[in-house]
Every structure is written in C-alpha cells, then in structure tokens.
Design a protein around this motif. Sequence first.
Motif, mmCIF file in Angstrom:
data_model
loop_
_atom_site.group_PDB
_atom_site.id
_atom_site.type_symbol
_atom_site.label_atom_id
_atom_site.label_comp_id
_atom_site.label_asym_id
_atom_site.label_seq_id
_atom_site.Cartn_x
_atom_site.Cartn_y
_atom_site.Cartn_z
ATOM 1 N N HIS A 236 4.604 6.007 -13.675
ATOM 2 C CA HIS A 236 5.079 6.760 -12.516
ATOM 3 C C HIS A 236 4.799 5.925 -11.264
ATOM 4 N N ILE A 237 5.853 5.530 -10.585
ATOM 5 C CA ILE A 237 5.739 4.661 -9.407
ATOM 6 C C ILE A 237 6.151 5.472 -8.181
ATOM 7 N N THR A 238 5.196 5.731 -7.314
ATOM 8 C CA THR A 238 5.430 6.547 -6.126
ATOM 9 C C THR A 238 5.529 5.639 -4.903
ATOM 10 N N TYR A 239 6.553 5.855 -4.092
ATOM 11 C CA TYR A 239 6.834 4.974 -2.960
ATOM 12 C C TYR A 239 7.190 5.807 -1.729
ATOM 13 N N SER B 204 21.311 2.852 2.036
ATOM 14 C CA SER B 204 22.141 3.991 2.427
ATOM 15 C C SER B 204 23.359 4.044 1.517
ATOM 16 N N ALA B 205 24.101 5.136 1.595
ATOM 17 C CA ALA B 205 25.268 5.296 0.729
ATOM 18 C C ALA B 205 26.325 4.235 0.993
ATOM 19 N N ASP B 206 26.352 3.672 2.214
ATOM 20 C CA ASP B 206 27.332 2.626 2.518
ATOM 21 C C ASP B 206 26.785 1.224 2.264
ATOM 22 N N GLY B 207 25.596 1.131 1.627
ATOM 23 C CA GLY B 207 25.083 -0.155 1.190
ATOM 24 C C GLY B 207 24.087 -0.820 2.105
ATOM 25 N N ASN B 208 23.804 -0.257 3.280
ATOM 26 C CA ASN B 208 22.841 -0.873 4.195
ATOM 27 C C ASN B 208 21.435 -0.820 3.605
ATOM 28 N N LEU B 209 20.750 -1.946 3.654
ATOM 29 C CA LEU B 209 19.395 -2.028 3.124
ATOM 30 C C LEU B 209 18.426 -1.363 4.091
ATOM 31 N N LEU B 210 17.662 -0.396 3.585
ATOM 32 C CA LEU B 210 16.694 0.328 4.411
ATOM 33 C C LEU B 210 15.273 -0.146 4.166
ATOM 34 N N SER B 211 14.992 -0.534 2.924
ATOM 35 C CA SER B 211 13.617 -0.912 2.595
ATOM 36 C C SER B 211 13.596 -1.633 1.256
ATOM 37 N N ILE B 212 12.696 -2.596 1.136
ATOM 38 C CA ILE B 212 12.407 -3.234 -0.150
ATOM 39 C C ILE B 212 10.908 -3.135 -0.387
ATOM 40 N N LYS B 213 10.544 -2.670 -1.553
ATOM 41 C CA LYS B 213 9.135 -2.566 -1.904
ATOM 42 C C LYS B 213 8.936 -3.268 -3.238
ATOM 43 N N GLU B 214 7.860 -4.038 -3.303
ATOM 44 C CA GLU B 214 7.648 -4.838 -4.501
ATOM 45 C C GLU B 214 6.167 -4.874 -4.845
ATOM 46 N N MET B 215 5.891 -4.880 -6.120
ATOM 47 C CA MET B 215 4.506 -4.942 -6.561
ATOM 48 C C MET B 215 4.446 -5.464 -7.984
ATOM 49 N N LYS C 135 0.816 -1.216 0.000
ATOM 50 C CA LYS C 135 0.000 0.000 0.000
ATOM 51 C C LYS C 135 0.849 1.264 0.000
ATOM 52 N N SER C 136 2.147 1.121 0.270
ATOM 53 C CA SER C 136 3.017 2.297 0.265
ATOM 54 C C SER C 136 3.492 2.644 -1.140
ATOM 55 N N ILE C 137 3.033 1.882 -2.143
ATOM 56 C CA ILE C 137 3.396 2.150 -3.535
ATOM 57 C C ILE C 137 2.127 2.437 -4.328
ATOM 58 N N SER C 138 2.188 3.444 -5.176
ATOM 59 C CA SER C 138 1.079 3.721 -6.090
ATOM 60 C C SER C 138 1.624 3.856 -7.501
ATOM 61 N N VAL C 139 0.777 3.556 -8.468
ATOM 62 C CA VAL C 139 1.185 3.546 -9.870
ATOM 63 C C VAL C 139 0.240 4.424 -10.676
ATOM 64 N N LYS C 140 0.828 5.220 -11.556
ATOM 65 C CA LYS C 140 0.040 6.065 -12.445
ATOM 66 C C LYS C 140 0.724 6.101 -13.801
ATOM 67 N N LYS C 141 -0.068 5.998 -14.863
ATOM 68 C CA LYS C 141 0.489 6.035 -16.220
ATOM 69 C C LYS C 141 0.277 7.418 -16.814
ATOM 70 N N ASP C 142 1.357 8.022 -17.306
ATOM 71 C CA ASP C 142 1.261 9.335 -17.931
ATOM 72 C C ASP C 142 0.611 9.191 -19.304
ATOM 73 N N PHE C 143 -0.389 10.021 -19.582
ATOM 74 C CA PHE C 143 -1.182 9.810 -20.795
ATOM 75 C C PHE C 143 -0.429 10.166 -22.065
ATOM 76 N N ILE C 144 0.581 11.031 -21.973
ATOM 77 C CA ILE C 144 1.254 11.442 -23.204
ATOM 78 C C ILE C 144 2.517 10.629 -23.468
ATOM 79 N N THR C 145 3.311 10.321 -22.431
ATOM 80 C CA THR C 145 4.526 9.521 -22.647
ATOM 81 C C THR C 145 4.264 8.031 -22.541
ATOM 82 N N ARG C 146 3.229 7.654 -21.807
ATOM 83 C CA ARG C 146 2.906 6.269 -21.438
ATOM 84 C C ARG C 146 3.968 5.665 -20.521
ATOM 85 N N TYR C 147 4.781 6.513 -19.905
ATOM 86 C CA TYR C 147 5.684 6.030 -18.869
ATOM 87 C C TYR C 147 4.876 5.717 -17.610
#
Length: 751
Positions: free
Chosen positions: A56-59, A150-161, A42-54
Amino acid sequence: MSFSFQFTKPKVYSLLKHFFTLLLLFLLCTLSLPVAYGDNDKSISVKKDFITRYIHITYDVPSNAPNEIYVYCLWSPKGKNEWKPAKVMPYISDTSLKFVRDEEWKEWIFNGFIKEFSAGGLKRTVVFNPYPEAQSNGKIDIDFRIEIRSADGNLLSIKEMQIQEDNSDVIYIEDWSNVLQKEYVTQQKTEGDARQWIFQTDLEFVSTTYGNALIGRKWRDDLPLPQLSYPLNLHGWYAIFVCTPKDYSIRLRLSGDERADVLYSPKPFQEVLWRWYPMDRQHLVLQQVHYYQGYVESRIDYIKLVPLSEEQAKELESQYYTPDKIVIAYFEPYSWAFFEDVQSNLQHREPMVAHKFARVNTVDIQVGRFGMKAVYESRITDQLLYNTIGDPIGGVIPHTSNVGKMQQYTNTLQTESLYAHELGLSVHANFGATNCYPGTPLQSDFSKQHPEWMEGSFLKYNVPEVQDYILSLFKETLEIGADGLSIDFCRYPGGIDKPETCNQFLRKLKTLRNEFALKRGKEVPLLVRFPAEGVSQWDKFDYLTWIKEELVDYLCPSNIQGRHIHFEVGKYIEAVRGTKCKLLPVIDGLSWGPEMPGPFLWRVQQLYNQGVDGIYIYQADARVCINNRPQDRRCVRLISSSEAVRKWWQNYEQQTPQFSKRIWLQPSEDGDLEYHPWERCRIWIEGIIPDEVQIHLDGKLVNTYKQPPYIVGSEDSSYDNLILSGEHNLLIIAKTSTETLSQSFTIFGTK
C-alpha cells in the motif's frame, strides 16, 4: 513550397525557456536517484498488508489538483530506469471491487493507470501487487514512481521512491507438473481420448502470469478427469489465494476437507481469498468443474499461500463475535444439483457443511412447490426423476438431467436432515405455496389430473381436496425427519383468493403440527414467507390473526425480485411484540438483491437497529454453497452477530476518508448495466459520506436522497418502466457541506 523564419531576441529567449522546461520535465520523468530506503520522498509512505502481501503506497496529491486526475504508476528494477506499468488498483472496499467494470480493471492492472476524483490536498493510496514481475525469489527491491497528471495531460507531480520488502515466505504454486499423479498430467497438447490434464506453458502473458496454466479439458460429459493432488508439508495458519484465467474456474479442496469449492477470478489476474486455515498435514486437491451440461474445461493459473501468525489468525477470526441473532437460510437442492453431479448420499453433506460454516441456525430446504413434481423422496406425489429446465442463463433456457439423477440415486430430505443434525443445525421442509408449471417437465400428475382445481399456474387453496393433498405432503416430510415446516406465499401467492382461506389452511396445518409435537415431545415450528406491505397481493395475508392464534412461529415478510427490498418493518415489530412469534424479515440473496458485503450489511444493520429477531435469507444458497463465492459465505457468517455487523460498519466508516472517492453502480442480474423492469439500478458511494445525493436520468432529476439506499427511481413496481428499452444517461451528484462528487454513466433498459 518553402518556409523561412525570423527570430527576434524575445522569441529566442521564449523558445529556449520552453526547451529547458521540457528538458527538466523529461529528466524528472526519467531519472531515478539512488537514495536509501529511509531517505525517500517524505510525502510517500509504504505499508505491506499482512494477509495479501500487497504494498500500500500512500502519496500526497497537490492541493491545486483539478477535480479529476490521472495517476500513472510505474516500477523499475532498482537503479536501472527500465520503467514498466505497475499492477495496481486504488484503495477501495471489497464492495466496490465487485462493481469495477472490466475496462477500468484492465487499465489498473495492465497499464498502471488510475483515475482519482476530488483528491486535491488529500492523501491517496495505490495498492500494488508485485507478483510476479517486481519480485525475485520473493524479494522486492525496486524503484517506484507515481506521476499525477490532469485529464488534459499536464504534469502536476512526480513522486519516486525505493521499495524493499521481503515476501520470500509466501508460497506460489505455479508449476503444476509437481502433482502426485504425474501420469495424469502432460505438457503435450493431447487429442482424442487421452484422459489427462495439460500443463501448458506457452499461453499468452495477458491471460496467465507466466504463460502457464493447468488445463483440464473436457473429456466426457458424464465423467471427469482424474483428481490431482499437490503435495504440501506446511505448518500453522495460511491465507490461501486462488488465481484462474478469466472465464475459467477450478474445483478445489484440501485433503482434509468434507467439501470442495468452485473458485474463479472474476477479472484477469484477480487473486481471490479462498480461506485462512491451519495447513498441517494438508495437500491441495484439484478437480474438474461440473456444470448443468456435464463436466467442462477447467483452468488454474496459480495458488498463493501466505503464512499467518497465531495472532493474525485470531484477528481474522475475531471479527465474527458471539451469535445473538436467528439466521435461517433458504436452500434449494434443485438449484444446487442443477450444476452438480450428485449421485451419492454423502454429497448432501457438502452444502450442510457450508451452512454450518456460515453460522446459520436453520437450513430451510425447499423440496418442491405444490402442483409440481417433488424434489425429495416422496411416495405420495411423483418425483422429478428425469430432465428439467432452469432459469435463463445468458438468455438461454438450460436443460439438464442432473436434478433427476440426484433423485434417482439419493434421498434428498432424509440425508440432508441427518447431516444437518450431526452438524448442530435444524431443518425445515420448505414448499412454495403453489406453482404447477403447466406444460413443462416440472408439472406433477396431481395438477395434470385435476385442472379444475387450478387457476392459471396455481392450485386453488379454497378447494378442500387441494388442502388435503398439501397437508399430506407436509406430513410426509415430518415423517422423513424435518424439524419444522415452511411455506412460501410471497413468490407464489396466486393460490390464495382471500385472507380467510389462508387462515383456515394454517389452522389445519397447526393441527398436524400439534400431532407431531405430541409424538416428539417438542414443538414443530412453522415459518411463513409472505408479501410485505406494498408487494403484489400482500393484502391476502392476515399476519395479525396468525400471530394472535399462534399459527406461525417465524414471521418472514418479504420482497419479490428487485422490488421493495427495503420495505418498512415497524408494523411487524409491533405485531410480534410480547408474543412467541419471531420476526425474521427477508433479504434476497440473489443478484438483484443488495450486493454483499456493503449494501447487504447496510440492510441488516438497519433491521437490527429496529429490533428484529434475526434475518431470513432467501436463496442463501446462491451465496453459501451454489455459486461458491467464499467471500459471500464469510459475509453471511457475520450476520448471526449484531455486534459483528456493528463493528463491520464501524471499521468501514473509519476507512471511508482513505477510500478512493467514487460512485459505483451495482450491475444487473446479467452482470452488465442493462436492467430488466423487475430489477433496480443501485448506487454505491465511497470515499465520502454525502449529505445529499441527486440522481438525474436523461437530464431529468428523478431522486434526491439524504441517506442510503440510493436507487434510480423507487423500489415500487410503478417504477418498473422508468428505465425504458435502449440507452440512457445517468448522472449522480453526491454533496457534502464542503464538496461535490459527480459521475456520469451510460446505462440501458432491456429490449
């Protein structure tokens, strides 16, 4: 040598705990749960841009994330755990997109790797282009993963959908063997004199989408390969995107167009929005590109056509609003023809059509500089008919015969005036006040024959014969058909010794204008570009007298090069108040000026808020019709409406909290971060609206700003040598009441 270990129970427990922690992280990173589309994180939302069709994944970014985080984006065919880097970029504006360095762009596109700053506890967005790898026949059915570290490689979060989208109505043209002129396309590598395009299918995938590209190799300097037509049978509006291999371009038009654009991708796999247009009964026409040395190799990867509804097309068009400001655009046929193969009068219609689209009122056609050969069909002075030189390109002074050929075969001013009038545009004949270019192919016979009337490179306006000569050329351009006249004292002030010399000349010019006004039954307006206060030799120009005596109709105070771009206009506003004279401050359209759209429109908005009548765009041709940047032409189209500019900024400010927080540098004229003394290092800050910006150069605080524009040093010429030759460290700190955003850069001064 041997080692032995003894484990105590606490050590064993600690190691086992560490092992299972790593195992859990491994499983989280590699397993994909087969969940339904609606049951995703639920922390991720998806929207398709109508002109580029890219996509947009918001997290969500964890609230405890450090100031700098690394975001890795991957995709896999649904349920297969075959993870690959996603072709992504952060959510940034069109302005920031122009400032992205190649190295960072490649990290986004090839590695799916993005840096975010000061993002803890916020929502961030990645923009994902699924073509071609992540879609099959236009259908997208994939697993998508975002890893935050983080910049030193520590994993902070994984989100998948899972992402399921349908772009099957989008048309991709990538098989160039389907053109109508099949005899002009081969899939064999040709040698020698074969006048054919090559549809090559074995290129590296890092340069083209499928390893395919249509290649128009150089055949002859003076003759192009045949045009190609790609057949279409479409209905309704489409947005048209073009992708070329980096460092190559293609000349493209629709079969119903009056002009073509030279289009190119500035970065690998960057799709460029060419236009949106109703595509009924249109084919695509591809042409080889011409450069100052002749026809050159041209390439195209693919074209993307995105269908638009009538409502979507109206939404795109609605951003321009009703014009209420005067826009006059400087156009230099010399610079246009320098890169083109102009041998027909009909070709002069092409730049006029581009200016019509850009919604300018008047095209200010520069036909020469007094003391040099004319770039129009003069019979009073000598024309530029043969070889000439241009400004350095990559440190090399280019030579070409293109401008001379245009003069040999066409009438520049007459034809462009005719076509401009047909399109509802007015035309001024513009002369640079004086530059004789002594010792070059540009110098005219007049200045060669009268060196005693010159001072340095300039004709002296205090010489009566010089004034008579200049007036005769102005008269000739009015006889040819120019609606008005323009003179540029800003770039070429050297011929004026004192204000009264200029005033006296303008009085004589008014007499000439009145003669033609009487014949025509309407006024012949005069535009004067002159140095704004503080610009070199500004004190030689008495604009108050010009206004009082009605010597000038358009007052255009101006900067020169990268200096003084944001000069004050208050005195000029007061000077024209209650008079017929219109104030059109100059904004420079060249690369050392404010970049489009953001910095350019910031200056436009600033001027409109102060009440100016409009804008004069110096070297507007660089944005409208020479460098063929369609996004810049659309930006110019905005500025004829103060409401359009206001709405643009309103929309931008509404998006600011969603933009990736970044500090960007506008590149130098050469496209790098090595700055000449006459240009400035300009800064664009996005994602926050800072209360204060500090600029440190080599550890020393040089500027503190409360509002834009943000510039290293000052635009005054006294700061020309602030960035000395060699390498420098630039630190920029942007502060709000709640956060600080800082970035360091390595920049250079030219040698």
